[in-house]
Design a protein around this motif. Sequence first.
Motif, short mmCIF file in Angstrom:
data_model
loop_
_atom_site.label_atom_id
_atom_site.label_comp_id
_atom_site.label_asym_id
_atom_site.label_seq_id
_atom_site.Cartn_x
_atom_site.Cartn_y
_atom_site.Cartn_z
N ASP A 32 0.83 -1.21 0.00
CA ASP A 32 0.00 0.00 0.00
C ASP A 32 0.86 1.26 0.00
OD1 ASP A 32 -2.29 -1.53 -0.04
OD2 ASP A 32 -2.77 -1.24 2.09
N GLN A 33 1.92 1.24 0.82
CA GLN A 33 2.82 2.40 0.86
C GLN A 33 3.49 2.60 -0.50
OE1 GLN A 33 5.50 1.62 4.12
NE2 GLN A 33 4.23 2.77 5.57
N GLU A 34 3.91 1.52 -1.11
CA GLU A 34 4.55 1.61 -2.42
C GLU A 34 3.54 2.15 -3.46
OE1 GLU A 34 7.53 1.72 -4.96
OE2 GLU A 34 7.73 1.16 -2.85
N GLU A 35 2.30 1.69 -3.39
CA GLU A 35 1.25 2.19 -4.29
C GLU A 35 1.03 3.70 -4.06
OE1 GLU A 35 -1.70 2.15 -7.24
OE2 GLU A 35 -0.11 0.73 -6.76
N HIS A 36 0.97 4.11 -2.81
CA HIS A 36 0.79 5.53 -2.48
C HIS A 36 1.98 6.36 -2.98
CE1 HIS A 36 -2.94 5.18 -0.28
NE2 HIS A 36 -2.42 4.23 0.50
N ARG A 37 3.17 5.83 -2.86
CA ARG A 37 4.36 6.52 -3.38
C ARG A 37 4.27 6.67 -4.90
NH1 ARG A 37 7.92 2.87 0.01
NH2 ARG A 37 7.99 3.95 2.01
N ARG A 38 3.87 5.58 -5.56
CA ARG A 38 3.75 5.62 -7.01
C ARG A 38 2.69 6.65 -7.44
NH1 ARG A 38 0.51 3.95 -10.68
NH2 ARG A 38 -0.85 2.82 -9.28
N ILE A 39 1.56 6.66 -6.76
CA ILE A 39 0.49 7.61 -7.08
C ILE A 39 0.97 9.04 -6.84
CG2 ILE A 39 -1.78 8.45 -6.34
CD1 ILE A 39 -2.55 5.48 -5.88
N ALA A 40 1.66 9.26 -5.72
CA ALA A 40 2.18 10.60 -5.41
C ALA A 40 3.19 11.04 -6.47
CB ALA A 40 2.81 10.60 -4.02
N GLU A 41 4.04 10.12 -6.92
CA GLU A 41 5.02 10.46 -7.95
C GLU A 41 4.32 10.79 -9.28
OE1 GLU A 41 8.50 11.43 -9.61
OE2 GLU A 41 8.17 10.97 -7.50
N GLU A 42 3.27 10.04 -9.63
CA GLU A 42 2.50 10.35 -10.83
C GLU A 42 1.87 11.73 -10.74
OE1 GLU A 42 -0.38 7.28 -11.46
OE2 GLU A 42 1.11 5.80 -12.07
N ARG A 43 1.33 12.05 -9.58
CA ARG A 43 0.73 13.37 -9.37
C ARG A 43 1.78 14.48 -9.51
NH1 ARG A 43 -3.22 12.14 -4.22
NH2 ARG A 43 -4.80 11.00 -5.40
N ARG A 44 2.96 14.23 -8.94
CA ARG A 44 4.03 15.23 -9.08
C ARG A 44 4.41 15.42 -10.54
NH1 ARG A 44 5.74 13.21 -4.00
NH2 ARG A 44 6.94 11.53 -4.92
N GLN A 45 4.50 14.32 -11.28
CA GLN A 45 4.86 14.42 -12.69
C GLN A 45 3.77 15.18 -13.48
OE1 GLN A 45 7.64 13.68 -14.26
NE2 GLN A 45 8.53 13.00 -12.33
N ARG A 46 2.50 14.86 -13.20
CA ARG A 46 1.41 15.57 -13.87
C ARG A 46 1.40 17.04 -13.49
NH1 ARG A 46 -3.64 12.16 -12.51
NH2 ARG A 46 -2.19 11.08 -11.22
#
Length: 158
Positions: A46-60
Motif C-alpha cells: 500500500d505504501q509503495e502504491e501511495h508513493r507511485r500515485i504521489a510520484e505520478e501526481r508530481r509528474q502531472r
Amino acid sequence: MLDWKKENVRRLEQEELRGNAEEARQMRKEEEQRQYKELLLKISADQEEHRRIAEERRQRAKERPRLEGVIAQLRQQNAEQRQLLVGLLDENCNTASIKATKFSRQQIQPKVGVQLYDSRKRILSQQKAENQVHNIVRSPGTRVESVTRNQESQVFGS
C-alpha cells in the motif's frame, strides 16, 4: 510398582498434554506471525502504491502549467482582445463619423443652397427697389416725400 507405572503413565500423559498444548500454542504463534507478515507485506505494498500515485501526481503537476502562467496568459489575451476592440471601436467611430458627415452634407447642402438662393433673391429685390426709389427721388421736380410713398407702395407692394 504399580504406583510407579501409574505415575509414569500420568506423567507421560501430562507431558503429552503439555506437548500438545505447547504445539498448539506454537502453531497459534506461527499463524499470528504469518498474519503479521501478510499485514506488513500489505502495508508495504500500500505504501509503495501511495508513493507511485504521489510520484505520478508530481509528474502531472510538473507537466501542467502553473497558476501564475495561466493568469499571465489570460492577462495577455485580455490585453490583446482589449486592443482589438479599441481598434474596432475607433474604426467604427471613424466610419460612423464619415458617414454622418456625408449624410449631413447631403442634407445641409441643398437646404443651404436654397436658403442662399432665397437670400440672394431678397437682397437683389431690395437693391432693385432701393435703386428705383433713388432714381425717382433724383428726377427733377419731384417731391421726395410724395414720390417716395407712392413709389414705395408700387415697389414693395405694401
